[in-house]
Design a protein around this motif. Structure first.
Motif, PDB file in Angstrom:
ATOM      1  N   ASP A 167       0.836  -1.200   0.000  1.00  9.86           N
ATOM      2  CA  ASP A 167       0.000   0.000   0.000  1.00  9.86           C
ATOM      3  C   ASP A 167       0.870   1.249   0.000  1.00  9.86           C
ATOM      4  OD1 ASP A 167       0.972   0.169   2.642  1.00  9.86           O
ATOM      5  OD2 ASP A 167      -0.764  -0.925   3.411  1.00  9.86           O
ATOM      6  N   GLU A 168       0.201   2.415   0.019  1.00 10.99           N
ATOM      7  CA  GLU A 168       0.916   3.684  -0.027  1.00 10.99           C
ATOM      8  C   GLU A 168       1.764   3.899   1.223  1.00 10.99           C
ATOM      9  OE1 GLU A 168      -2.213   3.276  -0.845  1.00 10.99           O
ATOM     10  OE2 GLU A 168      -2.442   4.034  -2.892  1.00 10.99           O
ATOM     11  N   ALA A 171       4.862   1.998   0.703  1.00  9.40           N
ATOM     12  CA  ALA A 171       5.628   2.703  -0.326  1.00  9.40           C
ATOM     13  C   ALA A 171       6.338   3.927   0.258  1.00  9.40           C
ATOM     14  CB  ALA A 171       4.713   3.121  -1.473  1.00  9.40           C
ATOM     15  N   SER A 172       5.677   4.601   1.200  1.00  6.74           N
ATOM     16  CA  SER A 172       6.272   5.776   1.837  1.00  6.74           C
ATOM     17  C   SER A 172       7.504   5.391   2.648  1.00  6.74           C
ATOM     18  CB  SER A 172       5.245   6.459   2.739  1.00  6.74           C
ATOM     19  OG  SER A 172       5.807   7.587   3.376  1.00  6.74           O
ATOM     20  N   ASP A 211       5.180   7.290  -3.288  1.00  8.87           N
ATOM     21  CA  ASP A 211       3.972   7.011  -2.512  1.00  8.87           C
ATOM     22  C   ASP A 211       2.778   7.857  -2.953  1.00  8.87           C
ATOM     23  OD1 ASP A 211       5.133   9.326  -1.665  1.00  8.87           O
ATOM     24  OD2 ASP A 211       4.944   8.920   0.480  1.00  8.87           O
ATOM     25  N   ARG A 212       2.912   8.534  -4.094  1.00  9.10           N
ATOM     26  CA  ARG A 212       1.819   9.385  -4.573  1.00  9.10           C
ATOM     27  C   ARG A 212       1.064   8.745  -5.748  1.00  9.10           C
ATOM     28  NH1 ARG A 212       5.103  15.188  -4.706  1.00  9.10           N
ATOM     29  NH2 ARG A 212       5.962  15.026  -2.582  1.00  9.10           N
ATOM     30  N   SER A 214      -1.100   5.474  -7.492  1.00  9.32           N
ATOM     31  CA  SER A 214      -2.124   4.543  -7.012  1.00  9.32           C
ATOM     32  C   SER A 214      -1.859   3.136  -7.533  1.00  9.32           C
ATOM     33  CB  SER A 214      -3.509   5.014  -7.482  1.00  9.32           C
ATOM     34  OG  SER A 214      -3.555   5.058  -8.900  1.00  9.32           O
TER      35      SER A 214
END
Length: 496
Positions: A167-168, A171-172, A211-212, A214
């Motif tokens: 998920d984001e 990813a961050s 992380d931006r 989708s």
């Protein structure tokens, strides 16, 4: 029939890649389990009339992935051992031996449970990554788990795949770790559902946008291309070791090649004090530079020994890591420490145990042992007194310290009257030693206290010189009375 578990890999996501043998085994099985139904092949199989029992509910019930995987392994083993189970099939995404911790747990535990385990491979996401992203792993390749990515694991000269980017938020975390090594605008590639028709997405973005975007899910990964650019390796410890090795090599720097432990011994001391100066000045930028200079001295001494074959800097690091872990049982072991004093007691106890393991009996060592002989005298006196105090050789109250200090000052005055230089020096040393005792009783570091006073003296005397210069004078052309007036003026300014 003995209990058994057959693990089958479902491939990277394209039903066309599922082997005929695996399809047949899945179709004929009576008990079918799948780690998660969130995989394209599972949906296709269920449409063909091959249903599964999934463990998706376990993900909702547990707080972390290790607990999920352990629970799945527990349930599979219990089911395999039950009389009604017979042989069961456990299907997992990708290849069972690639990034599949439940299979690792089963392989570890099944033999002890008298359960036969068979693993049938499948196409892993790596196969599709090599094809779709277009790189050859023989050039140098590493696979990392998104939950455990950190700067120490990242080697820019290798192709890097980071899996399990669910998920984001994950990813961050990956982005922040990569930014420790790569610039913010470094191009990386995100792959979603590689090789799955109608779902595949391959997007190349600057690192700061990772992380931006989708689409993150169970079939997502991040690819960082190999890059041998010096600017990326310059932050690594390996590069530092390599540079020092080159400097000391036959084709390196003539000055560095000539140095020995003794020739640069003083440099180690000087660099240490330069670091201390930046600490006193609260100057982080300068501190960063001076810490690097101090580290260079450690690297040079280690490199000299590496050339002799005795040890390398990596041996130094290993010994330090082992020592830190061993001497902190309240952090890495079973002991506890409620405060700094308890932690220090643990440290001393483990230090004594280390000596016993080396054949040294701490009880037979002098209570004053372990103080480096080349320490500055003030610091050495402080450490010796602390060691003596630990075994009870100490004043009971600070009043006795004042009495002793007055006694030593009186003896120094008498020695000055007699005019004997050797006796004067000895008595002066006694006074200083008593002052250190006083410092210890008021829990002040005498070295630090004197350093602060020296800094204060330099600052105030600088003020005196500056004011005299404005008046067209120097300390040599002014009177003591005038300088003393300016000194008092400097003191008043500091108090404001």
């Amino acid at each position: 029939m003995s209990a058994s578990i057959t693990v089958i890999g479902l491939g990277s996501g394209d039903p066309e890649q599922l082997t005929l043998g695996s399809f047949r085994r899945l179709k004929e099985a009576q008990q079918r389990y799948v780690r998660t139904k969130d995989h394209p092949v599972v949906g296709w199989l269920e449409e063909t009339g091959i249903p599964f029992t999934s463990f998706d509910a376990v993900y909702e019930a547990k707080e972390d992935f290790p607990s999920v995987y352990a629970e799945i392994a527990d349930r599979l083993i219990a089911e395999a051992k039950s009389m009604s189970a017979g042989q069961i099939i456990y299907a997992v995404p990708g290849h069972p031996m690639v990034a599949e911790l439940t299979v690792k747990l089963l392989r570890e535990r099944c033999p002890a449970e008298q359960i036969t385990i068979e693993v049938i491979g499948g196409e892993s996401f790596l196969d599709e990554a090599f094809v779709r992203l277009g790189f050859d792993p023989i050039e140098g390749f590493q696979l990392l788990d998104a939950s455990d990515v950190n700067a120490e694991l990242i080697h820019p000269q290798l192709h890097t795949l980071i899996g399990q980017v669910y998920d984001e938020f994950t990813a961050s975390d990956v982005k922040l770790s990569l930014m420790e090594i790569y610039p913010d605008d470094y191009e990386i590639t995100v792959g979603h559902a590689l090789g799955v028709e109608g779902r595949e997405q391959i997007v190349t973005v600057p690192l700061y946008e990772l992380d931006r975007i989708s689409g993150f899910g169970n079939l997502s990964l991040v690819y960082v291309p190999a890059n041998s650019d010096e600017s990326l390796r310059i932050r690594t410890f390996g590069r530092l070791h390599e540079i020092v090795e080159i400097l000391r090599s036959p084709g390196g720097c003539p000055w560095d090649r000539e140095q020995t432990h003794q020739s640069i011994r003083k440099n180690l001391i000087e660099e240490t004090y330069e670091v201390l100066e930046t600490i006193d000045d609260d100057d982080p930028d300068h501190m960063r530079e001076e810490l690097g200079d101090l580290l260079l001295q450690i690297m040079l001494h280690s490199q000299m020994e590496e050339e002799l074959g005795t040890f390398s800097v990596y041996d130094v690091i290993q010994e330090l890591n082992e020592k830190l872990i061993y001497r902190h049982p309240h952090v890495f072991g079973e002991l506890s420490a409620e405060d700094a004093e308890a932690a220090l007691q643990n440290w001393d106890a483990m230090k004594a145990e280390e000596k016993r393991r080396k054949g040294i009996e701490p009880e037979r060592l002098s209570a004053l042992s372990g103080v480096p002989r080349d320490l500055p005298a003030l610091m050495k006196a402080y450490k010796l007194q602390k060691k003596a105090a630990k075994v009870g050789f100490d004043w009971e109250h600070i009043d006795s310290v004042w009495d002793k200090l007055e006694e030593e000052i009186t003896e120094l005055r008498e020695a000055v009257k007699t005019g004997q230089p050797a006796e004067q020096t000895q008595e002066l040393g006694d006074v200083l030693f008593s002052v250190v005792n006083a410092a210890r009783f008021i829990k002040a570091d005498p070295e630090e206290a004197l350093s602060q006073t020296i800094s204060k003296f330099i600052r105030r005397f600088g003020y005196v010189e500056e004011r005299l210069h404005e008046a067209g004078k120097t300390p040599g052309t002014s009177s003591l009375t005038e300088m003393d007036r300016l000194w008092e003026e400097a003191k008043k300014k500091e108090r404001r």
